[in-house]
Design a protein around this motif. Structure first.
Motif, PDB file in Angstrom:
ATOM      1  N   TYR A 130       0.855  -1.182   0.000  1.00 18.36           N
ATOM      2  CA  TYR A 130       0.000   0.000   0.000  1.00 18.36           C
ATOM      3  C   TYR A 130       0.895   1.237   0.000  1.00 18.36           C
ATOM      4  O   TYR A 130       1.644   1.462   0.941  1.00 18.36           O
ATOM      5  CB  TYR A 130      -0.913  -0.008   1.226  1.00 18.36           C
ATOM      6  CG  TYR A 130      -1.947  -1.108   1.180  1.00 18.36           C
ATOM      7  CD1 TYR A 130      -3.226  -0.863   0.690  1.00 18.36           C
ATOM      8  CD2 TYR A 130      -1.642  -2.402   1.619  1.00 18.36           C
ATOM      9  CE1 TYR A 130      -4.179  -1.873   0.637  1.00 18.36           C
ATOM     10  CE2 TYR A 130      -2.586  -3.416   1.564  1.00 18.36           C
ATOM     11  CZ  TYR A 130      -3.849  -3.144   1.069  1.00 18.36           C
ATOM     12  OH  TYR A 130      -4.788  -4.149   1.013  1.00 18.36           O
ATOM     13  N   ARG A 131       0.800   2.012  -1.092  1.00 16.59           N
ATOM     14  CA  ARG A 131       1.603   3.224  -1.220  1.00 16.59           C
ATOM     15  C   ARG A 131       0.780   4.466  -0.898  1.00 16.59           C
ATOM     16  O   ARG A 131      -0.443   4.438  -1.000  1.00 16.59           O
ATOM     17  CB  ARG A 131       2.135   3.348  -2.662  1.00 16.59           C
ATOM     18  CG  ARG A 131       3.140   2.285  -3.025  1.00 16.59           C
ATOM     19  CD  ARG A 131       3.550   2.400  -4.491  1.00 16.59           C
ATOM     20  NE  ARG A 131       4.553   1.412  -4.814  1.00 16.59           N
ATOM     21  CZ  ARG A 131       5.873   1.603  -4.668  1.00 16.59           C
ATOM     22  NH1 ARG A 131       6.332   2.770  -4.250  1.00 16.59           N
ATOM     23  NH2 ARG A 131       6.720   0.649  -4.956  1.00 16.59           N
ATOM     24  N   CYS A 132       1.462   5.542  -0.576  1.00 16.28           N
ATOM     25  CA  CYS A 132       0.791   6.829  -0.382  1.00 16.28           C
ATOM     26  C   CYS A 132       0.144   7.239  -1.711  1.00 16.28           C
ATOM     27  O   CYS A 132       0.819   7.272  -2.744  1.00 16.28           O
ATOM     28  CB  CYS A 132       1.804   7.875   0.057  1.00 16.28           C
ATOM     29  SG  CYS A 132       1.107   9.537   0.186  1.00 16.28           S
ATOM     30  N   PHE A 155       2.503   0.687   3.823  1.00 12.71           N
ATOM     31  CA  PHE A 155       2.078  -0.498   4.581  1.00 12.71           C
ATOM     32  C   PHE A 155       2.154  -1.727   3.684  1.00 12.71           C
ATOM     33  O   PHE A 155       1.986  -1.634   2.467  1.00 12.71           O
ATOM     34  CB  PHE A 155       0.636  -0.333   5.074  1.00 12.71           C
ATOM     35  CG  PHE A 155       0.446   0.790   6.049  1.00 12.71           C
ATOM     36  CD1 PHE A 155       0.732   0.621   7.399  1.00 12.71           C
ATOM     37  CD2 PHE A 155      -0.006   2.032   5.615  1.00 12.71           C
ATOM     38  CE1 PHE A 155       0.568   1.676   8.301  1.00 12.71           C
ATOM     39  CE2 PHE A 155      -0.172   3.093   6.507  1.00 12.71           C
ATOM     40  CZ  PHE A 155       0.109   2.906   7.857  1.00 12.71           C
ATOM     41  N   SER A 156       2.402  -2.882   4.319  1.00 13.88           N
ATOM     42  CA  SER A 156       2.424  -4.151   3.591  1.00 13.88           C
ATOM     43  C   SER A 156       1.170  -4.948   3.941  1.00 13.88           C
ATOM     44  O   SER A 156       0.675  -4.888   5.075  1.00 13.88           O
ATOM     45  CB  SER A 156       3.661  -4.943   4.005  1.00 13.88           C
ATOM     46  OG  SER A 156       3.498  -6.300   3.659  1.00 13.88           O
ATOM     47  N   CYS A 190      -5.292   2.857  11.547  1.00 13.14           N
ATOM     48  CA  CYS A 190      -6.595   2.918  10.896  1.00 13.14           C
ATOM     49  C   CYS A 190      -6.488   3.952   9.775  1.00 13.14           C
ATOM     50  O   CYS A 190      -6.400   5.149  10.034  1.00 13.14           O
ATOM     51  CB  CYS A 190      -7.622   3.333  11.950  1.00 13.14           C
ATOM     52  SG  CYS A 190      -9.296   3.387  11.342  1.00 13.14           S
ATOM     53  N   VAL A 191      -6.444   3.466   8.547  1.00 17.85           N
ATOM     54  CA  VAL A 191      -6.047   4.307   7.417  1.00 17.85           C
ATOM     55  C   VAL A 191      -7.181   4.410   6.401  1.00 17.85           C
ATOM     56  O   VAL A 191      -7.892   3.422   6.154  1.00 17.85           O
ATOM     57  CB  VAL A 191      -4.782   3.708   6.748  1.00 17.85           C
ATOM     58  CG1 VAL A 191      -4.291   4.594   5.612  1.00 17.85           C
ATOM     59  CG2 VAL A 191      -3.672   3.501   7.774  1.00 17.85           C
ATOM     60  N   ASN A 192      -7.367   5.576   5.835  1.00 18.33           N
ATOM     61  CA  ASN A 192      -8.370   5.747   4.789  1.00 18.33           C
ATOM     62  C   ASN A 192      -7.925   5.072   3.497  1.00 18.33           C
ATOM     63  O   ASN A 192      -6.767   5.239   3.074  1.00 18.33           O
ATOM     64  CB  ASN A 192      -8.580   7.237   4.507  1.00 18.33           C
ATOM     65  CG  ASN A 192      -9.271   7.947   5.648  1.00 18.33           C
ATOM     66  OD1 ASN A 192     -10.488   7.867   5.771  1.00 18.33           O
ATOM     67  ND2 ASN A 192      -8.503   8.610   6.499  1.00 18.33           N
ATOM     68  N   SER A 193      -8.841   4.354   2.848  1.00 17.38           N
ATOM     69  CA  SER A 193      -8.528   3.780   1.526  1.00 17.38           C
ATOM     70  C   SER A 193      -8.118   4.882   0.557  1.00 17.38           C
ATOM     71  O   SER A 193      -7.252   4.690  -0.296  1.00 17.38           O
ATOM     72  CB  SER A 193      -9.745   3.055   0.941  1.00 17.38           C
ATOM     73  OG  SER A 193     -10.108   1.944   1.712  1.00 17.38           O
ATOM     74  N   ALA A 194      -8.761   6.039   0.693  1.00 18.60           N
ATOM     75  CA  ALA A 194      -8.497   7.155  -0.234  1.00 18.60           C
ATOM     76  C   ALA A 194      -7.061   7.658  -0.146  1.00 18.60           C
ATOM     77  O   ALA A 194      -6.567   8.302  -1.064  1.00 18.60           O
ATOM     78  CB  ALA A 194      -9.461   8.314   0.042  1.00 18.60           C
ATOM     79  N   LEU A 203      -4.516   5.658   0.071  1.00 20.97           N
ATOM     80  CA  LEU A 203      -3.631   4.563  -0.341  1.00 20.97           C
ATOM     81  C   LEU A 203      -3.797   4.203  -1.807  1.00 20.97           C
ATOM     82  O   LEU A 203      -4.859   4.382  -2.404  1.00 20.97           O
ATOM     83  CB  LEU A 203      -3.923   3.318   0.510  1.00 20.97           C
ATOM     84  CG  LEU A 203      -3.721   3.462   2.019  1.00 20.97           C
ATOM     85  CD1 LEU A 203      -4.263   2.228   2.729  1.00 20.97           C
ATOM     86  CD2 LEU A 203      -2.257   3.685   2.364  1.00 20.97           C
ATOM     87  N   ASP A 204      -2.733   3.677  -2.368  1.00 20.84           N
ATOM     88  CA  ASP A 204      -2.714   3.101  -3.710  1.00 20.84           C
ATOM     89  C   ASP A 204      -2.158   1.693  -3.564  1.00 20.84           C
ATOM     90  O   ASP A 204      -1.015   1.538  -3.155  1.00 20.84           O
ATOM     91  CB  ASP A 204      -1.752   3.897  -4.604  1.00 20.84           C
ATOM     92  CG  ASP A 204      -2.462   4.607  -5.716  1.00 20.84           C
ATOM     93  OD1 ASP A 204      -3.602   4.216  -6.033  1.00 20.84           O
ATOM     94  OD2 ASP A 204      -1.865   5.557  -6.260  1.00 20.84           O
TER      95      ASP A 204
END
Ligand code: FE
Length: 152
Positions: free
Chosen positions: A61-63, A71-72, A135-139, A141-142
């Motif tokens: 998961y990239r910015c 994140f992996s 706790c991360v927003n899908s938006a 991440l790429d």
């Protein structure tokens, strides 16, 4: 090299000072409206609506703003929250943690260390590995899927 791959290359080699200096109008050009709201205005997507909360594929998961690996999938788990949840970042240096007293709560905000974009929050109720829940927003991440046959 076509324009797309030139752009990808620029993204992965972009320098942090340049990323941090981008203006709102530059970010608005690069991001879609929801990404802009979450990443640059510290918005939060509604639970269970993002594209990654339920994704179980292996990958990185990239910015979504600067392309930095954050994140992996190896550390992603089902928190039941409706947001992508990880028990640790890909690298301790890839994210920054900041006190956030907004909305009448005491929380710890998580941002991308490279471009300062908002990712989400970290809570002390994670699984045993670290006790933390990023706790991360899908938006924010790429997702980059791991190619079949890639070595771990
Ligand atoms: Fe970033």
């Amino acid at each position: 090299m076509n324009n797309d791959s030139a752009e990808e290359l620029n993204k992965s080699q972009s320098d942090p000072a340049q990323e941090k200096a981008k203006s709102d109008s530059e970010w608005r050009e690069e991001l879609d409206p929801e990404q802009f709201h979450v990443l640059r205005e510290k918005g939060t997507e509604r639970a269970f609506t993002g594209k990654y909360w339920d994704l179980k594929d292996a990958g990185t998961y990239r910015c979504a703003a600067c392309g930095e690996p954050l994140f992996s999938s190896d550390t992603k788990y089902d928190s039941g929250s409706g947001w992508p949840s990880f028990y640790q970042p890909a690298d301790a240096a890839s994210v920054k943690e900041l006190a956030d007293h907004s909305h009448g709560m005491i929380r710890t905000e998580v941002t991308c260390a490279k471009c300062d974009s908002h990712l989400g929050h970290v809570f002390p109720d994670g699984p045993p590995q670290t006790g933390l829940r990023y706790c991360v927003n899908s938006a924010s991440l790429d997702f980059e899927k791991q190619e079949e046959g890639d070595a771990e």
